[in-house]
Design a protein around this motif. Sequence first.
Motif, short mmCIF file in Angstrom:
data_model
loop_
_atom_site.label_atom_id
_atom_site.label_comp_id
_atom_site.label_asym_id
_atom_site.label_seq_id
_atom_site.Cartn_x
_atom_site.Cartn_y
_atom_site.Cartn_z
N ASP A 241 0.86 -1.18 0.00
CA ASP A 241 0.00 0.00 0.00
C ASP A 241 0.90 1.24 0.00
N GLY B 264 -0.20 4.08 -0.07
CA GLY B 264 -0.90 5.08 0.73
C GLY B 264 -1.41 6.25 -0.11
N THR B 265 -1.68 7.34 0.57
CA THR B 265 -2.14 8.57 -0.08
C THR B 265 -0.94 9.45 -0.38
N ASP C 283 0.70 12.82 -2.30
CA ASP C 283 0.45 14.14 -2.88
C ASP C 283 1.04 14.17 -4.29
N ALA D 75 -7.36 6.94 -7.72
CA ALA D 75 -7.01 5.71 -7.01
C ALA D 75 -6.50 4.70 -8.02
N ILE E 72 -3.24 6.06 -3.83
CA ILE E 72 -4.19 7.15 -4.04
C ILE E 72 -3.40 8.45 -4.18
N THR F 171 -3.53 12.51 -4.47
CA THR F 171 -4.33 13.72 -4.23
C THR F 171 -3.46 14.94 -4.47
N THR G 23 -3.01 18.28 -2.53
CA THR G 23 -3.37 19.02 -1.32
C THR G 23 -3.46 20.51 -1.59
N ILE H 77 -8.83 16.61 0.42
CA ILE H 77 -8.33 15.26 0.76
C ILE H 77 -9.53 14.38 1.07
N PRO I 143 -10.71 9.64 5.28
CA PRO I 143 -9.96 8.38 5.45
C PRO I 143 -10.84 7.16 5.22
N ILE J 135 -11.28 6.41 1.51
CA ILE J 135 -10.05 5.88 0.90
C ILE J 135 -9.89 4.40 1.21
#
Length: 434
Positions: A297, A299-300, A302, A367, A398, A400, A402, A407, A410, A413
Amino acid sequence: DKSGVATIDFESDGTGTSGLGITSLASQDVQVTGSVYRLAQGEAAPDPIVLNARVGDTAEQLLVITNTALADGFSERLNASAGATVGDASLAGSVNLLAAQASDNGGMVVGLDTSSAGVKSGTTTVEFASDGTGTSGFTAINNGSQILDVSGNVYQAAVASASASDVDFGIVHVGEIVGQQAVAVTNTAPAAALNDVLQGSISTSSTAFNASGNLGAGLGAGESTDLFVGLNTSTAGIFNGSATINTVSHNDDLADLALADLSVDLVAQVNNFANPAFSFLSGDGTFSGSGFNFSLDLGTIDIADGLQQTSLALFNDVIGPADLLDGSFTVNGPDFGFSGFDPFSALGAGDGLTDLAISFDAATLGAFTGQVVLDAKGYNGSGYSGEFDDINLFITAIVTDTGTEPIPEPGTIVLLAIGLVALAGYRIRARREK
């Protein structure tokens, strides 16, 4: 000792001469002395004689020869010698000048023919003589004989033979139920009129192996039965040991004859199954999973963070000895870069591919999912080959911004990532042996 007096009366007789008739003369006494000796008397024991033996053994009985004459100083001495023999008996040796009431144990020996197996019988004769040497002074004179009955059983000894001097269990797996291997034991002695039976059992001192079975009441000539050796597969390893077959030659008349031990060398290799497993080495993302499903993963991210890179490995994650591992990869996910996911073979225990790399350029919002599917099999030199169910590495990210985009919450996501992983499929691992 004898003594006495004999009186001799003398007369003068005129018949044919003077004609004066008979005139008494003076008598004369004669002193008479001497010694009177009795003859020696012989006796042999034991009688009858039973001798049991095995073919080729020496079957002998020492005789006890006794001069049974009275020991009062007036008995001659005894001589004994071998006389005629009949059948399977024999007699050797002699006894000389045996004093009255004395015995000799060992001067003469009775034997039995053991050149062949069977029920044996015969007779032998001990000849006795009375000898005046050292007593009366008379020369030896025959004084009887004794016939001894001799019999016995002569057995053909058993001969032990094993069908194998070594047993190789080959390569098996930890926890596998391995059937016991049979070792045939045969009494290879030739059939004879009388045969010993072969008795015995098998044992091993090695904890890696076990043994069972015995020869029961015994194997006759030419008979065979199986004893067994087994393998303990609770622990991986390369094992060497031996089983010992202890045997004796047995009959009901004689003590058991210990035969040379038969040794069976035992060899086995107990492997751990191959265990393909992805592993995180360094870089971006959170790595988790085991068995047939792993996940990376990222993660999220930027959008300004740009390129993400992760180094992974694939190990045959097991302690040797173990099966080797072959495999090939199928990669899905056009938004990700994959490096090092090439086919491989003969990956040994603890060995790994350490140059696997996954990259992701966070240049587009959204995503993203990807998947690596490993098609692998474990195998070894015994001919075993086992295919694994697909081993999956799920990749999620993912992106994004910012600076311009809100965002995502959570929870949203997480639900999105879970849904994407579920769509990729989830298979439960199982081993299939060929």
